[in-house]
Design an enzyme around this catalytic site. Structure first.
Site, short mmCIF file in Angstrom:
data_model
loop_
_atom_site.label_atom_id
_atom_site.label_comp_id
_atom_site.label_asym_id
_atom_site.label_seq_id
_atom_site.Cartn_x
_atom_site.Cartn_y
_atom_site.Cartn_z
N ASP A 30 -8.97 23.98 2.94
CA ASP A 30 -10.10 23.40 2.53
C ASP A 30 -10.61 24.04 2.76
OD1 ASP A 30 -10.87 19.62 3.24
OD2 ASP A 30 -12.62 20.53 2.26
N LEU A 161 0.79 6.27 3.14
CA LEU A 161 -0.06 5.53 3.99
C LEU A 161 -1.30 4.87 3.85
CD1 LEU A 161 -0.76 9.54 4.86
CD2 LEU A 161 1.58 8.22 5.86
N LYS A 212 4.36 5.26 -7.54
CA LYS A 212 2.55 5.65 -6.61
C LYS A 212 1.70 4.45 -7.12
CE LYS A 212 -0.31 6.77 -3.65
NZ LYS A 212 -0.98 5.87 -2.31
N ASN A 216 0.32 0.71 -5.72
CA ASN A 216 -0.26 0.55 -4.92
C ASN A 216 -0.96 -0.82 -6.19
OD1 ASN A 216 -1.15 2.35 -3.57
ND2 ASN A 216 -2.60 3.42 -4.24
N GLY A 261 -9.56 -13.01 1.08
CA GLY A 261 -10.95 -11.82 1.46
C GLY A 261 -12.37 -12.08 0.38
N CYS A 268 -8.81 4.14 -2.22
CA CYS A 268 -6.96 4.15 -3.54
C CYS A 268 -6.47 3.38 -4.45
CB CYS A 268 -5.97 4.15 -2.57
SG CYS A 268 -6.43 5.04 -1.55
N ARG A 335 -15.76 4.22 1.70
CA ARG A 335 -15.87 4.24 0.41
C ARG A 335 -14.90 3.01 -0.42
NH1 ARG A 335 -11.92 9.69 -0.17
NH2 ARG A 335 -11.27 7.96 2.27
C1 UGA Z 1 -3.76 1.59 -0.30
C2 UGA Z 1 -1.71 1.46 0.55
O1 UGA Z 1 -1.95 0.37 1.39
C3 UGA Z 1 -0.67 2.93 1.17
O2 UGA Z 1 0.62 1.78 0.68
C4 UGA Z 1 -1.29 4.27 -0.04
O3 UGA Z 1 -1.02 5.39 0.38
C5 UGA Z 1 -2.71 3.89 0.26
O4 UGA Z 1 -3.48 2.80 -0.73
C6 UGA Z 1 -3.40 5.15 -1.12
O5 UGA Z 1 -2.85 4.93 -1.63
O6 UGA Z 1 -3.17 6.44 -0.85
P1 UGA Z 1 -5.29 1.52 1.98
O7 UGA Z 1 -6.22 1.72 0.84
O8 UGA Z 1 -5.38 2.38 3.47
O9 UGA Z 1 -3.82 2.10 1.38
O10 UGA Z 1 -5.20 0.70 3.00
P2 UGA Z 1 -4.83 -1.07 2.44
O11 UGA Z 1 -4.43 -1.58 3.59
O12 UGA Z 1 -3.75 -0.92 1.47
O13 UGA Z 1 -5.79 -2.34 2.35
C7 UGA Z 1 -6.80 -1.97 1.03
C8 UGA Z 1 -7.75 -2.92 1.09
O14 UGA Z 1 -6.92 -4.27 0.32
C9 UGA Z 1 -8.61 -2.55 2.05
O15 UGA Z 1 -9.91 -3.61 1.90
C10 UGA Z 1 -8.50 -4.10 2.47
O16 UGA Z 1 -9.05 -5.27 3.11
C11 UGA Z 1 -7.39 -5.21 1.33
N1 UGA Z 1 -6.66 -6.21 1.64
C12 UGA Z 1 -5.54 -5.95 2.06
C13 UGA Z 1 -6.91 -7.44 1.43
O17 UGA Z 1 -7.89 -7.72 0.58
N2 UGA Z 1 -5.65 -8.50 1.04
C14 UGA Z 1 -4.56 -8.04 2.20
O18 UGA Z 1 -4.20 -9.70 2.49
C15 UGA Z 1 -4.41 -6.51 1.56
#
Ligand code: UGA
Length: 440
Positions: A30, A161, A212, A216, A261, A268, A335
């Site tokens: 880093d 992830l 990717k 997403n 929600g 991401c 973030r």
């Molecule tokens: C997301 C993707 O799910 C991963 O597969 C990907 O690797 C990652 O981005 C990335 O590109 O690095 P992440 O941002 O860690 O992962 O979190 P998520 O669990 O996907 O949630 C993202 C947002 O969506 C959160 O604010 C969560 O509260 C919201 N969310 C998720 C909802 O409002 N409803 C849902 O049903 C699911």
């Protein structure tokens, strides 16, 4: 295998630690000296369940080390993963200046075969730019004009992830995607991930980069879809959770990512949706569907604020308690958290805010202005005219709701994640409002 990971943020650190855990010798690099110092002392700059234990174990077994030097890491590793940030520019494009910088430094220090792997989310065609940058920056003795005399490969290996369950996701991937240009690169990547026994999809680099982006964006689209449905449910007396369940039972649809929600956040989805819209525009396609996904997400937050205003009447002189600030549970990451925008809007209307989050208080303190950060869920609820639940932390399921009711000025709950037991709250004398659970 000797592996370097350039960039020790969420993606880089989890990838590096987990690759060491499955048997490789890994150096995590880093450019922030404070972060490297902390990591060397056994400290972790992020909260990610399970990461600390395996990190310390790998360091003890001498399979994991930390460095501030790309030169050192390049010289000691055959495979180099790039996991540096690709923040959005004001245009929405991903800013690739960090990626270019890193690739230049890798090239300058190469003296034999290296496989350079994109791990950061980058626009399609970045692979070609990385190849060109390496060719132009190899040491003089390894190039003739702009031709490389040294064998090297570029590959794309996007990560999927999720923060909060990143270690589990790494160890149990539902697929591994290898975007490669040569059999040799494919062989090296297969070797690296052999212990995981996951389904592997081999494509060219551009397809891997697109997988990717498309994955997403598709998940963001599912969330916006159910959020839009929740708006109608709220008006016609339907319960969006029943609707999501009924839809999800169809295997072609699936229940995952159909939780309505206050909109998606994080490092991401918002950034990747913007970047994919820009990438499409540049390629000559107007991705209107995705623009709408983004708009629904913004409107979902506004609708939540309007609901609070509607039920509380004037917000001036009112105090609002908040449970949960992180963009999702099990992380300290703030973030693009929905909480930031929602709280700002409520403050603009004159509300006073008190908030509690189990893990994100330190990061929240750096971003939020004028918010009283409290030491417990009870303290955040005390003397409040209503309570907002913005992140579905398990801890909030175990709170003594009667005690909460008794310390509040008005027992009103707005559950931005449909997480609490609405019936129970109502029976205790609360006014309870979820998202799309019927007429509010
Ligand atoms: C997301 C993707 O799910 C991963 O597969 C990907 O690797 C990652 O981005 C990335 O590109 O690095 P992440 O941002 O860690 O992962 O979190 P998520 O669990 O996907 O949630 C993202 C947002 O969506 C959160 O604010 C969560 O509260 C919201 N969310 C998720 C909802 O409002 N409803 C849902 O049903 C699911």
């Amino acid at each position: 295998m000797n592996i370097a990971i350039i960039g020790s943020g969420y993606v880089g650190l989890v990838t590096g630690v987990c690759l060491a855990h499955i048997g490789h010798r890994v150096i995590c690099v880093d450019n922030d000296p404070q972060k490297v110092k902390k990591l060397k002392k056994g400290g972790i700059p992020i909260y990610e369940p399970g990461l600390d234990v395996i990190m310390r174990d790998c360091v003890r077994k001498k399979r994991l080390s930390f460095s501030g030097s790309i030169k050192d890491a390049t010289q000691r590793s055959t495979v180099i993963f790039i996991a540096v940030g690709t923040p959005p520019k004001s245009t929405g494009d991903a800013d690739l200046v960090y990626v270019e910088n890193v690739v230049r430094q890798i090239a300058e220090n190469m003296d034999s075969y290296r496989l350079i792997v994109e791990k950061s989310t980058v626009p399609a065609e970045t692979g070609n730019k990385i190849r060109r940058t390496v060719e132009l920056n190899l040491p003089r003795k390894f190039r003739k004009g702009n031709q490389a005399l040294l064998d090297f490969d570029v590959a794309s290996n996007p990560e999927f992830l999720k923060e909060g369950s990143a270690v589990h996701d790494f160890m149990n991937p539902n697929r591994l995607v290898f975007g490669v240009e040569s059999k040799k690169a494919e062989k090296v990547l297969r070797e690296i991930y052999k212990p995981l026994k996951a389904k592997v999809l081999v494509t060219n680099i551009a397809s891997a980069e697109m997988i990717k982006h498309a994955s997403n964006s598709f998940l963001a689209m599912k969330i916006s879809f159910i959020n839009a449905v929740s708006q109608i449910c709220g008006r016609v007396g339907a319960d969006v959770l029943n609707v999501a369940e009924g839809m999800g039972l169809d295997k072609r649809i699936g229940r995952a990512f159909l939780d309505p929600g206050v909109g998606y956040g994080g490092s991401c989805f918002p950034k990747d949706v913007d970047a994919f819209i820009r990438l499409s525009e540049k390629s000559g396609y107007d991705f209107r569907l995705l623009k709408e996904v983004r708009r629904v997400n913004e409107e979902q937050r506004q609708a939540f604020v309007h609901l609070v205003e509607d039920k509380l009447w004037n917000l001036k002189e009112k105090t609002i308690g908040v449970w949960g600030l992180a963009f999702k549970p099990n992380t300290d990451d703030m973030r693009n958290a929905a909480s930031v925008e929602i709280l700002q809007k409520l403050q603009q209307e004159g509300a006073k805010i008190k908030a509690y989050d189990p893990r994100a208080m330190a990061n929240a303190g750096e971003i939020l202005r004028g918010v009283a950060l409290c030491a417990s869920p009870y303290a955040a609820a005390e003397d409040c005219d209503c309570l907002l639940l913005l992140t579905e932390w398990d801890e909030f399921k175990n709170v003594d709701l009667e005690a909460v009711r008794d310390v509040m000025r008005q027992p009103v709950v707005f559950d931005g994640r449909n997480f609490l037991d609405g019936e129970k709250l109502k029976s205790l004398g609360f006014d309870y409002y979820g998202i799309g659970r019927g007429k509010a």
